[in-house]
Write an enzyme that holds these catalytic residues in place. Structure first.
Site, mmCIF file in Angstrom:
data_model
loop_
_atom_site.group_PDB
_atom_site.id
_atom_site.type_symbol
_atom_site.label_atom_id
_atom_site.label_comp_id
_atom_site.label_asym_id
_atom_site.label_seq_id
_atom_site.Cartn_x
_atom_site.Cartn_y
_atom_site.Cartn_z
ATOM 1 N N ASP A 78 -6.627 -1.577 -2.786
ATOM 2 C CA ASP A 78 -8.020 -2.030 -2.872
ATOM 3 C C ASP A 78 -8.206 -2.984 -4.050
ATOM 4 O OD1 ASP A 78 -8.599 -0.505 -0.683
ATOM 5 O OD2 ASP A 78 -9.589 1.111 -1.795
ATOM 6 N N GLU A 84 -6.000 -7.312 5.484
ATOM 7 C CA GLU A 84 -5.530 -8.121 4.352
ATOM 8 C C GLU A 84 -5.656 -9.614 4.641
ATOM 9 O OE1 GLU A 84 -1.843 -7.119 6.844
ATOM 10 O OE2 GLU A 84 -3.755 -6.208 6.292
ATOM 11 N N ASN A 142 0.825 -1.213 0.000
ATOM 12 C CA ASN A 142 0.000 0.000 0.000
ATOM 13 C C ASN A 142 0.857 1.260 0.000
ATOM 14 O OD1 ASN A 142 -2.736 -0.349 -0.286
ATOM 15 N ND2 ASN A 142 -3.172 -0.543 1.894
#
Length: 304
Positions: free
Chosen positions: A194, A221, A185
């Site tokens: 996403d 996650e 990320n």
């Protein structure tokens, strides 16, 4: 003016007006017998007079209101002995049966209102049912990945462990975690993160779902599945195939030592469904996953 209004009303609606008096100036204003009764009641203080009566084969409603002598009236009625404030006559309003009561229209309108009401209630019921279904889905499905969430998983696992659900058949929860997802990320941004979660969710749901099984987003996650009717060795083999498949997808991960996205997987199992609680199984799967993380990631570990 009153005579003109009476003529117009009679022509258009059948409702007739009549000005009368016990001492009329005009012959056409002479009172009928029932009008005499009404006029006499006014002289005794009555404020109005009304009756239902029958004329031949029709029923009429008769109503009379008093007319009092006012200053302009004395020009014509002073010579008849009237004084200011005396009752000099009455205004009559008989309503004949020729003015039909709209029974058919009323019945039709009430029926339509009833049908519309039933339709509205039915429609409202359907909308409420759909709203309840939407709320239920929002409560147990993950909005980002469109698969069940942690709450649904725990409810399902709890039900699977009830004593009356296929006693003594195996069950294995499998917990998957994307390795170093924070680094993914941070390097590629939340939108890429996403998209990665949605991609992994679709693959895991396809591989771990079906035949009464399902995959859920456990949080962040992490993904989880309940592998029913599967031994520990079978669950381990399936998890290993899944780990290799994700590795071979080659999804670029700039923060990973492998350069691509990888999974760590922890498995717990029970040979029968009467000896373990859902909390214990989850704790075992989490412990197995933690061991896979500490031993280098991109691996499958089993709680033994």
């Amino acid at each position: 003016m009153t005579r003109l209004l009476s003529k117009l009303a009679a022509e258009r609606t059948g409702v007739q007006f009549h000005i009368t008096s016990l001492r009329p100036l005009r012959p056409e204003n002479a009172p009928f017998a029932w009008e005499i009764e009404a006029l006499q009641s006014f002289e005794q203080g009555a404020k109005e007079w009304a009756r239902f009566s029958t004329e031949g084969d029709r029923q009429v409603y008769r109503y009379m209101a008093p007319l009092f002598t006012e200053e302009p009236c004395l020009k014509c009625h002073r010579k008849d002995g009237y004084q200011l404030g005396d009752v000099r006559g009455g205004s009559v309003s008989p309503c004949p049966s020729s003015v039909p009561y709209p029974w058919l229209e009323l019945m039709a309108s009430h029926a339509l209102v009833g049908i519309a009401g039933v339709g509205f209630i039915g429609s409202l019921g359907q909308r409420l049912q759909h709203a309840q279904q939407d709320l239920r889905r929002q409560a147990v499905f993950d909005a980002l990945t469109n698969i069940p969430n942690r709450r649904f998983f725990i409810e399902h696992l709890f039900q699977e462990l009830q004593p009356d659900r296929h006693e003594q058949r195996p069950l294995a929860p499998i917990l998957c975690d994307i390795d170093d997802f924070k680094g993914y990320n941070d390097a590629l941004g939340q939108e890429a993160g996403d998209h990665c979660l949605r991609t992994l969710a679709a693959i895991l749901d396809k591989r771990l779902g079906g035949d009464g099984r399902f995959c859920a987003r456990y949080g962040g996650e992490e993904f989880v599945a309940v592998l029913t009717e599967m031994t520990l060795d079978e669950a381990r083999a399936l998890a290993e195939r899944l780990r290799v498949e994700i590795l071979e997808l080659g999804i670029w991960h700039p923060a990973s030592p492998h350069g691509v996205l990888t999974l760590s997987i922890g498995i717990a199992a029970t040979s029968g469904r009467g000896g373990s609680s859902y909390e214990t199984l989850i704790q075992h799967a989490e412990a197995a996953l933690a061991r896979a993380k500490t031993q280098g990631r991109n691996r499958v570990e089993v709680w033994l």
